[in-house]
Design a protein around this motif. Structure first.
Motif, mmCIF file in Angstrom:
data_model
loop_
_atom_site.group_PDB
_atom_site.id
_atom_site.type_symbol
_atom_site.label_atom_id
_atom_site.label_comp_id
_atom_site.label_asym_id
_atom_site.label_seq_id
_atom_site.Cartn_x
_atom_site.Cartn_y
_atom_site.Cartn_z
ATOM 1 N N LEU A 1 -5.433 -0.390 -13.997
ATOM 2 C CA LEU A 1 -6.071 -1.590 -13.450
ATOM 3 C C LEU A 1 -5.410 -2.804 -14.080
ATOM 4 C CD1 LEU A 1 -8.248 -3.015 -11.787
ATOM 5 C CD2 LEU A 1 -9.820 -2.720 -13.722
ATOM 6 N N ASN A 2 -4.713 -3.574 -13.264
ATOM 7 C CA ASN A 2 -3.972 -4.738 -13.755
ATOM 8 C C ASN A 2 -4.444 -5.980 -13.008
ATOM 9 O OD1 ASN A 2 -2.108 -6.753 -14.382
ATOM 10 N ND2 ASN A 2 -0.393 -5.335 -14.497
ATOM 11 N N LEU A 3 -5.226 -6.796 -13.703
ATOM 12 C CA LEU A 3 -5.728 -8.062 -13.165
ATOM 13 C C LEU A 3 -5.244 -9.223 -14.023
ATOM 14 C CD1 LEU A 3 -9.415 -7.018 -12.351
ATOM 15 C CD2 LEU A 3 -7.380 -6.821 -10.907
ATOM 16 N N LYS A 4 -4.069 -9.104 -14.553
ATOM 17 C CA LYS A 4 -3.478 -10.139 -15.397
ATOM 18 C C LYS A 4 -3.281 -11.433 -14.611
ATOM 19 C CE LYS A 4 0.728 -10.925 -18.134
ATOM 20 N NZ LYS A 4 2.010 -10.304 -18.555
ATOM 21 N N ASP A 5 -3.488 -12.581 -15.298
ATOM 22 C CA ASP A 5 -3.319 -13.899 -14.653
ATOM 23 C C ASP A 5 -4.151 -14.001 -13.381
ATOM 24 O OD1 ASP A 5 -1.495 -14.586 -16.617
ATOM 25 O OD2 ASP A 5 0.215 -13.895 -15.457
ATOM 26 N N VAL B 1 0.859 -1.190 0.000
ATOM 27 C CA VAL B 1 0.000 0.000 0.000
ATOM 28 C C VAL B 1 0.891 1.234 0.000
ATOM 29 C CG1 VAL B 1 -1.822 1.261 1.205
ATOM 30 C CG2 VAL B 1 -1.780 -1.248 1.266
ATOM 31 N N TYR B 2 0.646 2.125 -0.934
ATOM 32 C CA TYR B 2 1.511 3.288 -1.088
ATOM 33 C C TYR B 2 0.675 4.567 -1.190
ATOM 34 C CZ TYR B 2 4.610 -0.504 -2.556
ATOM 35 O OH TYR B 2 5.322 -1.670 -2.618
ATOM 36 N N CYS B 3 1.315 5.675 -0.860
ATOM 37 C CA CYS B 3 0.767 7.011 -1.121
ATOM 38 C C CYS B 3 -0.649 7.173 -0.574
ATOM 39 C CB CYS B 3 0.784 7.308 -2.615
ATOM 40 S SG CYS B 3 2.419 7.222 -3.354
ATOM 41 N N SER B 4 -0.817 6.918 0.707
ATOM 42 C CA SER B 4 -2.134 7.106 1.332
ATOM 43 C C SER B 4 -3.235 6.383 0.569
ATOM 44 C CB SER B 4 -2.450 8.604 1.442
ATOM 45 O OG SER B 4 -1.485 9.261 2.240
ATOM 46 N N CYS B 5 -2.928 5.139 0.220
ATOM 47 C CA CYS B 5 -3.910 4.260 -0.434
ATOM 48 C C CYS B 5 -4.225 4.687 -1.874
ATOM 49 C CB CYS B 5 -5.204 4.207 0.372
ATOM 50 S SG CYS B 5 -5.875 2.532 0.456
ATOM 51 N N ARG B 6 -3.319 5.426 -2.491
ATOM 52 C CA ARG B 6 -3.511 5.743 -3.900
ATOM 53 C C ARG B 6 -2.990 4.634 -4.803
ATOM 54 N NH1 ARG B 6 -2.546 10.749 -1.496
ATOM 55 N NH2 ARG B 6 -4.076 12.380 -2.053
ATOM 56 N N THR B 7 -2.095 3.810 -4.286
ATOM 57 C CA THR B 7 -1.500 2.718 -5.064
ATOM 58 C C THR B 7 -1.501 1.440 -4.235
ATOM 59 O OG1 THR B 7 -0.054 4.210 -6.316
ATOM 60 C CG2 THR B 7 0.585 1.895 -6.228
ATOM 61 N N ILE B 8 -2.000 0.346 -4.827
ATOM 62 C CA ILE B 8 -1.948 -0.978 -4.203
ATOM 63 C C ILE B 8 -1.320 -1.937 -5.207
ATOM 64 C CG2 ILE B 8 -3.273 -2.907 -3.263
ATOM 65 C CD1 ILE B 8 -5.395 -0.932 -2.392
ATOM 66 N N VAL B 9 -0.184 -2.512 -4.824
ATOM 67 C CA VAL B 9 0.530 -3.448 -5.684
ATOM 68 C C VAL B 9 0.739 -4.741 -4.911
ATOM 69 C CG1 VAL B 9 2.618 -3.903 -7.024
ATOM 70 C CG2 VAL B 9 1.689 -1.585 -6.937
ATOM 71 N N LEU B 10 0.042 -5.795 -5.314
ATOM 72 C CA LEU B 10 0.112 -7.093 -4.628
ATOM 73 C C LEU B 10 0.287 -8.213 -5.656
ATOM 74 C CD1 LEU B 10 -2.770 -6.587 -2.025
ATOM 75 C CD2 LEU B 10 -0.303 -6.559 -1.556
ATOM 76 N N GLN B 11 1.163 -8.024 -6.598
ATOM 77 C CA GLN B 11 1.361 -9.020 -7.655
ATOM 78 C C GLN B 11 2.293 -10.143 -7.195
ATOM 79 O OE1 GLN B 11 3.004 -6.643 -10.789
ATOM 80 N NE2 GLN B 11 4.973 -6.356 -9.780
ATOM 81 N N ASN B 12 2.160 -11.300 -7.865
ATOM 82 C CA ASN B 12 3.081 -12.431 -7.684
ATOM 83 C C ASN B 12 3.121 -12.970 -6.253
ATOM 84 O OD1 ASN B 12 3.932 -12.032 -10.407
ATOM 85 N ND2 ASN B 12 5.386 -10.477 -9.719
ATOM 86 N N ASN B 13 1.950 -13.151 -5.645
ATOM 87 C CA ASN B 13 1.908 -13.630 -4.256
ATOM 88 C C ASN B 13 1.153 -14.946 -4.071
ATOM 89 O OD1 ASN B 13 3.332 -11.515 -2.749
ATOM 90 N ND2 ASN B 13 1.693 -10.174 -3.460
ATOM 91 N N VAL C 1 -2.846 -3.170 -8.810
ATOM 92 C CA VAL C 1 -2.132 -4.258 -9.488
ATOM 93 C C VAL C 1 -2.270 -5.514 -8.641
ATOM 94 C CG1 VAL C 1 0.071 -5.075 -10.384
ATOM 95 C CG2 VAL C 1 -0.486 -2.635 -10.509
ATOM 96 N N LEU C 2 -3.046 -6.469 -9.132
ATOM 97 C CA LEU C 2 -3.254 -7.753 -8.449
ATOM 98 C C LEU C 2 -2.862 -8.916 -9.349
ATOM 99 C CD1 LEU C 2 -6.771 -7.054 -6.849
ATOM 100 C CD2 LEU C 2 -4.518 -6.761 -5.788
ATOM 101 N N SER C 3 -1.989 -8.681 -10.289
ATOM 102 C CA SER C 3 -1.654 -9.672 -11.317
ATOM 103 C C SER C 3 -0.885 -10.858 -10.750
ATOM 104 C CB SER C 3 -0.825 -9.008 -12.424
ATOM 105 O OG SER C 3 0.335 -8.402 -11.883
ATOM 106 N N ASN C 4 -0.929 -11.949 -11.506
ATOM 107 C CA ASN C 4 -0.193 -13.173 -11.184
ATOM 108 C C ASN C 4 -0.529 -13.715 -9.799
ATOM 109 O OD1 ASN C 4 1.511 -13.326 -13.656
ATOM 110 N ND2 ASN C 4 2.293 -11.386 -12.883
ATOM 111 N N ASN C 5 -1.811 -13.796 -9.536
ATOM 112 C CA ASN C 5 -2.328 -14.456 -8.352
ATOM 113 C C ASN C 5 -3.386 -15.458 -8.801
ATOM 114 O OD1 ASN C 5 -1.101 -13.187 -5.842
ATOM 115 N ND2 ASN C 5 -1.739 -11.345 -6.952
#
Length: 381
Positions: A95-99, A40-52, A72-76
Motif C-alpha cells: 500500500l503506497n499512498l506517499k505524497d 491496471v494489471y493482472c486481473s485487478c491484482r495490481t493498480i499503479v497510478l502514481q505521478n499523475n 500505488v497512488l503516490s505523488n498525486n
C-alpha cells in the motif's frame, strides 16, 4: 461476479478523481476490458497510478477489490483519510499512498492485512496520533511514515518483526526511548528516525544489527556516548547523528571512530552539533577510500588534524568548523583533488597555509577563518 465487482470498484475510483490533467484515465471506459485499462494489471491484482497529478478522494468502493495485491497512488493530490474499506482487501501486499495529503490516523485495522509487507504513507501527509500496535502483528518488512504529525512512542510490537528491512519515521513528533534490543531484533535495516523527540542513550545494540546499512538519527535528543562497536556493521554506508546531545565528561567520546575503520563500504559520517569531546582518532586516515563526506563541526574536538587524511582520495566534504583543533593543516591536504568544501573555521590552527591547497581547484568553499594561520591563500583559488 468478481469481475463485475472489480469493474464497479474501478469506475467508482475514476468517479472520485475530480482532476485528471494528463488524461491518464481516458481508457477507463466500456470500449476496453477493465484489465486493459491503463495502470491496471493482472486481473485487478495490481493498480499503479502514481505521478499523475490527480485530485479528488479515493472512494470506499475500493474495498471491493478483493483480489487486490498492490495499490500505488503516490505523488498525486488525493485528499481525505485512508479508506476504511481497504482493510477488506485481504490479499493486499503493498500500500503506497506517499505524497497523498492524507488526514486522520493510521488505521489499526491495517494490522488485519496479514499479507501486507510494505506500507508507505510518507511525505506531505498530515496523519496524527500514534503508530498502531497492530502493525507489529503482521509480517511487514517496509514501513515509511515520515513527514507526518505522529505522536507517542514506537510500539513495542514492532520489535518482534525480525524481517523488518526499512523503517523510516523521520520528521514526526515521536518521543520516548527505543528498545535497547532494537538492533538485535532488526538485523537487516535501513533506519531513519531523524527529526523527532527520541531520548536516552543511543542504542548500544545497533552494532548487533549485522546487515544494517543506513543510520539516520538526526535532530533528536539522544545523549551520552556513541556505541563503540559500530565497526561490526560491515555493510554500513552512511551514519548521521548530527544535532543531538551526544557526549560525556570523559573526554574520549570519539573512540568509536577506531571501529568504523572496519566498515569497508563506509561513505558518509556526520556528528555535527553535538557535545563530543576528545581528539580525532588517527584511524580516521584508515577509513574506507569510498568515504566522501565527514562532518563533525561544532563539537569540542581537540588535538591535531590526523596525518594521512589526505589518503581519503574520494573526500568531497570535510567540515571541522567550530572545534578546538591545534597544530598545522597537513601539508599534503591538496591531494584531495575532489574536495568541494573544506571547513576549518573557528579552531586554533597555526602555521602557514599549505600551498598544496592550490590543487583544490573544484572547491566551492575553503574556510580557514578565525584561526592563527599565516601566509596567503594560493592565488589560483
Amino acid at each position: 461476479m468478481k469481475n463485475e465487482m472489480d469493474r464497479l470498484a474501478l469506475i467508482a475510483l475514476k468517479d472520485g478523481i475530480t482532476h485528471d490533467p494528463l488524461g491518464m484515465l481516458s481508457s477507463w471506459n466500456d470500449s476496453l476490458p477493465f484489465c486493459w485499462w491503463l495502470g491496471v494489471y493482472c486481473s485487478c491484482r495490481t493498480i499503479v497510478l502514481q505521478n499523475n497529478n490527480f485530485n479528488g478522494k479515493v472512494p470506499s468502493e475500493i474495498g471491493g477489490l478483493f483480489r487486490l495485491r498492490v495499490l500505488v497512488l503516490s505523488n498525486n493530490s488525493f485528499e481525505g483519510m485512508i479508506p476504511t474499506n481497504l482493510t477488506n482487501c485481504f490479499e493486499l501486499r503493498e500500500l503506497n499512498l506517499k505524497d497523498y495529503k492524507l488526514e486522520g490516523i493510521i488505521l489499526e485495522e491495517l494490522g488485519s492485512l496479514s499479507k501486507l509487507i510494505a506500507l508507505d504513507l510518507n511525505t506531505f501527509n498530515s496523519l496524527e496520533r500514534s503508530i498502531p500496535e497492530e502493525l507489529g502483528r503482521i509480517s511487514i518488512g517496509f514501513i515509511q511514515l515520515g513527514f507526518n504529525r505522529l505522536t507517542g512512542t514506537v510500539p513495542s510490537s514492532l520489535y518482534n518483526l525480525s524481517n523488518m528491512r526499512y523503517f523510516l519515521v523521520r520528521t514526526n513528533l515521536l518521543e520516548g526511548s527505543l528498545s535497547q534490543d532494537m538492533g538485535v531484533a532488526f538485523h537487516h535495516l535501513w533506519l531513519n528516525l531523524s527529526k523527532n523527540r527520541f531520548t536516552w542513550p543511543v542504542l548500544v545494540s545497533l552494532s548487533d544489527a549485522s546487515m544494517l546499512q543506513y543510520i539516520y538519527l538526526i535532530a533528536n535528543r539522544f545523549t551520552r556516548q556513541v556505541p563503540p562497536n559500530l565497526g561490526r556493521l560491515q555493510n554500513l554506508r552512511p551514519i548521521n547523528m548530527a544535532e543531538n546531545h551526544l557526549g560525556s565528561s570523559k573526554g574520549d567520546d570519539l573512540s568509536f571512530l577506531d571501529s568504523l575503520a572496519n566498515c569497508t563500504h563506509f561513505q558518509r559520517m556526520a556528528f555535527s552539533n553535538n557535545f563530543l569531546k576528545g581528539p580525532l582518532a588517527s584511524t580516521i586516515a584508515n577509513f574506507s577510500t569510498q568515504i566522501f563526506w565527514i562532518d563533525v563541526e561544532f563539537n569540542q574536538i581537540h588535538g591535531t588534524i590526523p596525518l594521512g587524511v589526505e589518503n581519503l582520495i574520494n573526500l568531497t566534504y570535510l567540515d571541522l568548523d567550530g572545534n578546538q583543533l591545534t597544530g598545522s593543516i597537513p601539508s599534503n591536504i591538496g591531494r584531495l583533488y575532489k574536495m568541494q568544501e573544506l571547513g576549518l573555521y573557528g579552531n586554533r590552527l597555526s602555521g602557514r597555509i599549505p600551498s598544496s591547497l592550490g590543487n583544490l581547484t573544484i572547491s566551492n568553499l575553503i574556510d580557514l577563518s578565525s584561526n592563527d594561520l599565516t601566509g596567503d591563500m594560493p592565488s589560483n583559488l
